[in-house]
Design a protein around this motif. Structure first.
Motif, PDB file in Angstrom:
ATOM      1  N   HIS A 145      47.852 -43.540  -5.251  1.00  7.90           N
ATOM      2  CA  HIS A 145      49.011 -42.736  -5.646  1.00  7.90           C
ATOM      3  C   HIS A 145      50.319 -43.384  -5.200  1.00  7.90           C
ATOM      4  O   HIS A 145      51.341 -43.232  -5.871  1.00  7.90           O
ATOM      5  N   THR A 146      50.285 -44.101  -4.080  1.00  8.99           N
ATOM      6  CA  THR A 146      51.512 -44.781  -3.626  1.00  8.99           C
ATOM      7  C   THR A 146      51.894 -45.895  -4.591  1.00  8.99           C
ATOM      8  O   THR A 146      53.063 -46.032  -4.976  1.00  8.99           O
ATOM      9  N   LEU A 147      50.888 -46.699  -4.988  1.00  8.50           N
ATOM     10  CA  LEU A 147      51.169 -47.767  -5.956  1.00  8.50           C
ATOM     11  C   LEU A 147      51.665 -47.190  -7.274  1.00  8.50           C
ATOM     12  O   LEU A 147      52.615 -47.692  -7.884  1.00  8.50           O
ATOM     13  N   LEU A 148      51.002 -46.104  -7.684  1.00  3.94           N
ATOM     14  CA  LEU A 148      51.417 -45.436  -8.925  1.00  3.94           C
ATOM     15  C   LEU A 148      52.849 -44.909  -8.794  1.00  3.94           C
ATOM     16  O   LEU A 148      53.677 -45.065  -9.701  1.00  3.94           O
ATOM     17  N   GLY A 149      53.140 -44.294  -7.640  1.00  5.06           N
ATOM     18  CA  GLY A 149      54.473 -43.738  -7.417  1.00  5.06           C
ATOM     19  C   GLY A 149      55.543 -44.816  -7.363  1.00  5.06           C
ATOM     20  O   GLY A 149      56.635 -44.643  -7.920  1.00  5.06           O
ATOM     21  N   ILE A 150      55.239 -45.943  -6.685  1.00  5.80           N
ATOM     22  CA  ILE A 150      56.230 -47.034  -6.598  1.00  5.80           C
ATOM     23  C   ILE A 150      56.503 -47.614  -7.982  1.00  5.80           C
ATOM     24  O   ILE A 150      57.657 -47.895  -8.346  1.00  5.80           O
ATOM     25  N   GLY A 151      55.430 -47.737  -8.763  1.00  7.77           N
ATOM     26  CA  GLY A 151      55.622 -48.223 -10.140  1.00  7.77           C
ATOM     27  C   GLY A 151      56.502 -47.275 -10.939  1.00  7.77           C
ATOM     28  O   GLY A 151      57.428 -47.702 -11.649  1.00  7.77           O
ATOM     29  N   ALA A 152      56.224 -45.955 -10.808  1.00  8.24           N
ATOM     30  CA  ALA A 152      57.031 -44.959 -11.525  1.00  8.24           C
ATOM     31  C   ALA A 152      58.468 -44.972 -11.019  1.00  8.24           C
ATOM     32  O   ALA A 152      59.417 -44.814 -11.799  1.00  8.24           O
ATOM     33  N   LEU A 153      58.632 -45.184  -9.708  1.00 13.02           N
ATOM     34  CA  LEU A 153      59.984 -45.215  -9.126  1.00 13.02           C
ATOM     35  C   LEU A 153      60.800 -46.381  -9.685  1.00 13.02           C
ATOM     36  O   LEU A 153      61.953 -46.196 -10.116  1.00 13.02           O
TER      37      LEU A 153
END
Length: 635
Positions: free
Chosen positions: A109-117
């Motif tokens: 979820h962190t990788l996903l969130g950083i990508g979305a950010l």
């Protein structure tokens, strides 16, 4: 295998599940960055009128956007974890610790969130100027912008992303540590219930749900008439409507479907087996999400329709309250100066003069109040299209009668003084003004004979408080130069006279309601994106759970087209039922909100609802296509 390799492989495997969530996150971060950019832009803030609290409005809107995004993130994360519960259980079954499982999920979820950010910030930076131009266009400003990047907006966005990530970490950790292996392996069956025969209790609960909704609608009709207890009524309506909606989804629908199956003696056939049967099993478990979607739909439709109606009717509402571009009372010299200055700068206008009387009187068997008596013939000469009443009769003009809850039961007599003789009878009412609202008194329009009779009687009765007035009215025909005419008018009247003009009031309202519809439109789009995504995630999970059934049916020889007919029926119910109830809730809420406007709300409401329904149906079509792919790939 390294943990990082496992995480990347897991993300690749689940990309079909994450893409809409990823898009929603990007969209939310982009919008928040845009809000933060607008909030910190000094160019527009310095140009809007002081009455429009620009920065605070965007601050509140940004807070709402964060709240929506957090709720959506919690809900979506819960669905994703539940869908992968068996995978999490297997990890633990082969000896991996709960801490390791939590770290893997958090890393994903962190990788996903950083990508979305990163993508969200990039999209936000690119679109912020476009939204800025759109915003100033809506509020009627002419401003030139350069390409800028707000560091303050970047800092705020990073802070919001950190909060979202913290919420997700806590949620994942809590879920992994509190779940037993048995719960993880049975998580996908949560909410599925063995359908029993319809019972008296379920019928009573279902009827109670409908009764609560009707009670909420009934109470809403008293909200306007009981403004002192508005908060109490509002809470009662919200509680009753939401509670009733939950019971309808929890019991009423399931009870009706059970009755349907009983009527069919259990022989549902192909189409009903793919629609009615899954709904019966899952309606109880889906009650929370369907209630949330219904409430969000009602809120979104109400919010957008009301704000769009205010913006759409700004000019008409302002004109109803201010029939003249500007007018002065007993200020003949100032009126002559204004006319001279308008001529000097060659601005076209029409002017008129209206004699009037303001006096203390009383409604028939009512309390004392102040009336402003205007002769209809002079009002017509000044440029307004009003009917000329018969002798002894009057037309009551009040653009705020609904908001002020003024009793306009007709006919009703008006007495001169407190308990004096009846001067005339009000026989008609108009929800508009015959004189600009800034001038005090209940506006009554009578014919010349009645006007002279009342004026004469007031002159004879010195005990009755009254004053004779002369209004000089102006209508600017050169509308493109209304701003110049407005400046001339305002420069010739004292500030303590509290006079204003149509152009200033219209521009002020346009800025206020332009800001409102801009924020409401963006928040509404986030709302519908959240509701549509939640429904899509839920149906996507159910489709995966039903995949084995579809394999069996395809092996038995059933065609994809036949199976899709039943699946479509299910989707129609899942999507259209909360939409229909949400629209019904919104219709009653809008009925209450309609007192804010004198002009018709029908057109903006229909446009708002049509746009919402169109976007909502797109999610339904995407979901049906996902089901179709599952069925086609079943063999």
């Amino acid at each position: 295998m390294k943990t990082s390799t496992l995480v990347l492989r897991s993300m690749k495997k689940n990309i079909s599940m994450y893409y809409l969530y990823f898009f929603a996150m990007i969209f939310s971060i982009s919008l928040y960055f845009i809000f933060a950019t607008l909030q910190n832009d000094r160019t527009v803030m310095n140009m809007v009128q002081a009455s429009t609290n620009f920065a605070t409005s965007f601050q509140v809107a940004g807070f709402l956007l964060i709240s929506i995004t957090i709720v959506f993130t919690i809900y979506a994360t819960n669905i994703f974890i539940r869908r992968r519960s068996q995978e999490i259980g297997l990890y633990q079954l082969i000896g991996l610790s709960k801490g390791w499982v939590a770290r893997v999920l958090i890393l994903e979820h962190t990788l996903l969130g950083i990508g979305a950010l990163l993508v969200g910030l990039l999209v936000g930076a690119l679109l912020s100027r476009l939204f800025l131009v759109l915003f100033v266009t809506m509020i009627g400003l002419e401003v030139t912008f350069g390409l800028t990047f707000s560091v303050q907006a970047l800092v705020q966005s990073l802070a919001v992303f950190t909060c979202l990530l913290a919420v997700t970490v806590v949620q994942i950790t809590w879920t992994v540590y509190r779940s037993t292996l048995l719960q993880l392996f049975k998580a996908n069956q949560h909410g599925d219930a063995i359908v029993k025969r319809p019972t008296i209790v379920s019928a009573l609960l279902g009827a109670t749900g409908l009764a609560l909704i009707v009670l909420g609608y009934f109470l809403s009709t008293f909200m306007v008439e009981n403004a002192d207890d508005l908060l109490l009524f509002m809470l009662a309506v919200i509680a009753s409507t939401i509670g009733g909606t939950y019971l309808v989804f929890r019991t009423s629908i399931g009870w009706l479907l059970s009755m349907f199956r009983q009527k069919k003696n259990g022989d549902l056939g192909l189409y009903n087996s793919l629609s009615v049967a899954p709904l019966m099993h899952r309606m109880k478990g889906n009650a929370n999400s369907l209630t949330l979607i219904t409430v969000l739909s009602a809120m979104t439709i109400t919010m957008i329709s009301l704000s769009f109606s205010l913006y759409y009717n700004t000019e008409e509402d302002t004109r109803i309250a201010m029939p003249y571009d500007f007018a002065v009372e007993n200020m003949g010299e100032e009126a002559a100066t204004i006319a001279e200055q308008l001529n000097d700068v060659q601005i076209g206008f029409e002017s008129g003069q209206i004699e009037a009387v303001r006096f203390l009187g009383a409604w028939e068997e009512g309390a004392s109040t102040v009336f402003l008596l205007l002769p209809a013939e002079q009002v017509v000469e000044a440029g307004l299209n009003v009917a000329i009443p018969n002798e002894g009769e009057a037309i009551y003009f009040n653009s705020r009668a609904v908001i002020e809850q003024t009793d306009v039961s007709l006919p009703i007599g008006v007495q001169v003084g407190d308990g004096g003789a009846e001067a005339f009878t009000v026989t008609d009412f108009k929800l508009e003004n015959a004189m600009n609202y800034r001038f005090y008194g209940n506006q009554m329009v009578v014919n010349e004979e009645t006007f002279e009779q009342v004026r004469g009687s007031l002159q004879e009765e010195a005990a009755v408080e009254s004053e004779e007035l002369v209004y000089d009215t102006f209508q600017v025909t050169d509308e493109e130069r209304s701003d110049v005419a407005s400046a001339i008018f305002l420069s010739n009247v004292e500030d303590d006279a509290f006079l204003t003009d149509f152009y200033s009031d219209y521009e002020s309202a346009r800025q206020t309601f332009g800001l409102l519809i801009f924020i409401a439109g963006i928040l509404g789009f986030v709302f519908i994106l959240s509701t549509g995504s939640i429904l899509y995630f839920k149906q996507m999970t159910e489709a995966e759970q039903e995949r084995s059934y579809y394999v069996t049916m395809r092996q038995l020889g059933f065609q994809v087209s036949d199976m899709m007919k039943g699946i479509r029926r299910k989707q129609y119910v899942v999507f259209l039922l909360p939409l229909g109830i949400g629209i019904l809730h919104a219709a009653f809420a809008l009925k209450v909100g309609s007192v804010l406007m004198a002009a018709s709300m029908l057109t903006p409401i229909l446009i708002s609802m049509a746009v919402y329904i169109l976007i909502y149906l797109i999610f339904m079509m995407i979901t049906i296509q996902y089901y179709k792919k599952i069925v086609q790939d079943a063999l």
